[in-house]
Design a protein around this motif. Sequence first.
Motif, short mmCIF file in Angstrom:
data_model
loop_
_atom_site.label_atom_id
_atom_site.label_comp_id
_atom_site.label_asym_id
_atom_site.label_seq_id
_atom_site.Cartn_x
_atom_site.Cartn_y
_atom_site.Cartn_z
N GLU A 36 -8.62 -51.39 2.69
CA GLU A 36 -7.42 -50.79 3.28
C GLU A 36 -6.34 -51.82 3.60
OE1 GLU A 36 -8.61 -48.27 6.52
OE2 GLU A 36 -9.96 -47.12 5.24
N GLY A 37 -6.13 -52.76 2.67
CA GLY A 37 -5.05 -53.73 2.81
C GLY A 37 -5.35 -54.94 3.67
N LYS A 38 -6.55 -55.03 4.22
CA LYS A 38 -6.94 -56.19 5.04
C LYS A 38 -8.11 -56.89 4.37
CE LYS A 38 -4.07 -55.69 8.49
NZ LYS A 38 -3.16 -56.71 8.92
N TRP A 39 -8.24 -58.18 4.63
CA TRP A 39 -9.25 -59.00 3.97
C TRP A 39 -10.31 -59.49 4.94
CZ3 TRP A 39 -9.53 -60.00 -1.23
CH2 TRP A 39 -8.45 -59.55 -2.00
N GLY A 40 -11.53 -59.59 4.41
CA GLY A 40 -12.68 -60.12 5.14
C GLY A 40 -13.69 -60.63 4.12
N PHE A 41 -14.95 -60.68 4.52
CA PHE A 41 -16.00 -61.19 3.62
C PHE A 41 -17.22 -60.29 3.66
CE2 PHE A 41 -13.36 -64.84 4.32
CZ PHE A 41 -13.42 -65.55 3.14
N ILE A 42 -17.86 -60.15 2.50
CA ILE A 42 -19.13 -59.43 2.39
C ILE A 42 -20.18 -60.37 1.84
CG2 ILE A 42 -18.06 -57.16 2.08
CD1 ILE A 42 -18.61 -57.46 -0.96
N ASN A 43 -21.45 -59.98 2.01
CA ASN A 43 -22.53 -60.75 1.40
C ASN A 43 -22.91 -60.11 0.06
OD1 ASN A 43 -24.17 -58.53 1.98
ND2 ASN A 43 -25.08 -59.47 3.78
N ALA A 44 -23.89 -60.68 -0.62
CA ALA A 44 -24.29 -60.20 -1.94
C ALA A 44 -24.81 -58.77 -1.90
CB ALA A 44 -25.33 -61.13 -2.55
N GLY A 45 -25.30 -58.32 -0.76
CA GLY A 45 -25.78 -56.95 -0.61
C GLY A 45 -24.67 -55.96 -0.33
N GLY A 46 -23.44 -56.43 -0.19
CA GLY A 46 -22.31 -55.56 0.07
C GLY A 46 -22.07 -55.28 1.55
N ASP A 47 -22.84 -55.95 2.42
CA ASP A 47 -22.64 -55.78 3.86
C ASP A 47 -21.45 -56.60 4.33
OD1 ASP A 47 -25.07 -54.25 4.06
OD2 ASP A 47 -26.17 -56.14 3.97
N ILE A 48 -20.63 -56.01 5.20
CA ILE A 48 -19.50 -56.74 5.76
C ILE A 48 -20.03 -57.76 6.76
CG2 ILE A 48 -17.43 -56.56 7.20
CD1 ILE A 48 -16.98 -53.79 5.96
N VAL A 49 -19.69 -59.03 6.53
CA VAL A 49 -20.11 -60.12 7.41
C VAL A 49 -18.95 -60.55 8.31
CG1 VAL A 49 -21.01 -62.48 7.45
CG2 VAL A 49 -21.82 -60.88 5.71
N ILE A 50 -17.76 -60.59 7.74
CA ILE A 50 -16.55 -60.91 8.50
C ILE A 50 -15.61 -59.72 8.32
CG2 ILE A 50 -14.59 -62.47 8.76
CD1 ILE A 50 -16.36 -64.70 7.61
N GLN A 51 -15.30 -59.07 9.41
CA GLN A 51 -14.49 -57.86 9.38
C GLN A 51 -13.15 -58.11 8.67
OE1 GLN A 51 -15.25 -54.69 10.31
NE2 GLN A 51 -17.31 -55.50 10.63
N PRO A 52 -12.71 -57.15 7.86
CA PRO A 52 -11.41 -57.28 7.18
C PRO A 52 -10.25 -57.04 8.14
CG PRO A 52 -12.49 -55.23 6.57
CD PRO A 52 -13.45 -55.97 7.45
N VAL A 53 -9.82 -58.09 8.78
CA VAL A 53 -8.71 -58.03 9.74
C VAL A 53 -7.57 -58.98 9.36
CG1 VAL A 53 -10.19 -57.32 11.66
CG2 VAL A 53 -9.79 -59.75 11.25
N TYR A 54 -7.71 -59.69 8.26
CA TYR A 54 -6.74 -60.71 7.87
C TYR A 54 -5.77 -60.20 6.82
CZ TYR A 54 -10.14 -63.51 10.33
OH TYR A 54 -10.99 -64.01 11.30
N THR A 55 -4.56 -60.72 6.84
CA THR A 55 -3.54 -60.39 5.86
C THR A 55 -3.97 -60.89 4.48
OG1 THR A 55 -1.89 -60.67 7.59
CG2 THR A 55 -1.07 -60.58 5.35
N SER A 56 -4.65 -62.02 4.46
CA SER A 56 -5.14 -62.63 3.23
C SER A 56 -6.20 -63.65 3.60
CB SER A 56 -3.99 -63.31 2.48
OG SER A 56 -4.42 -63.80 1.24
N VAL A 57 -7.07 -63.99 2.67
CA VAL A 57 -8.06 -65.05 2.89
C VAL A 57 -8.21 -65.87 1.61
CG1 VAL A 57 -9.42 -63.84 4.65
CG2 VAL A 57 -10.04 -63.60 2.25
N GLY A 58 -8.65 -67.11 1.79
CA GLY A 58 -9.04 -67.94 0.67
C GLY A 58 -10.55 -67.91 0.60
N PHE A 59 -11.11 -68.50 -0.45
CA PHE A 59 -12.56 -68.51 -0.54
C PHE A 59 -13.15 -69.57 0.39
CE2 PHE A 59 -10.85 -70.92 -4.09
CZ PHE A 59 -11.46 -72.14 -3.94
N LEU A 60 -14.41 -69.37 0.75
CA LEU A 60 -15.10 -70.34 1.60
C LEU A 60 -15.34 -71.61 0.80
CD1 LEU A 60 -17.54 -67.96 3.39
CD2 LEU A 60 -16.14 -69.66 4.54
N SER A 61 -14.99 -72.71 1.38
CA SER A 61 -15.18 -74.01 0.77
C SER A 61 -15.54 -75.00 1.86
CB SER A 61 -13.90 -74.44 0.05
OG SER A 61 -14.02 -75.73 -0.48
N GLU A 62 -16.65 -75.68 1.70
CA GLU A 62 -17.13 -76.64 2.69
C GLU A 62 -17.27 -75.99 4.07
OE1 GLU A 62 -15.17 -80.42 0.30
OE2 GLU A 62 -14.95 -80.36 2.46
#
Length: 130
Positions: A36-62
């Motif tokens: 719904e227009g907000k970004w977050g993160f899911i795991n390989a199982g499709g579970d939301i790990v970080i709620q999609p509350v961000y305007t945009s996100v980059g990928f996890l690095s380090e």
Amino acid sequence: MKGIFTALTIILLLSFSFPVDKRLVDKSGLFEVEIEGKWGFINAGGDIVIQPVYTSVGFLSEGLAAARVDKQWAYIDSSGKTVIPPAYTYADCFSEGLAAVSDKGKMGYIDQTGEWVIPAEFDEAFAFSQ
């Protein structure tokens, strides 16, 4: 049919001939997701790990990901905790412990605590290397 096999073989060989950008490989197992227009993160199982509350996100690095909050970028960890508060107009992923960020129209590099390592005095900056 032979043409399709040949094409697939060439694609497969080419995929092994290009180096993988190590910034794209993260051991967290988390993936960016837009809901719904907000970004977050899911795991390989499709579970939301970080709620999609961000305007945009980059990928996890380090262990950190750039996350845009309104008009400024911050950095969050794999649990969604803000590690570096919003302060940048541009934020790249971490590479070799540093990330290129923009402050007042100039680019520089910060470390994983948000401290400037290379001051923002450049017109352009890319992923840090060596």
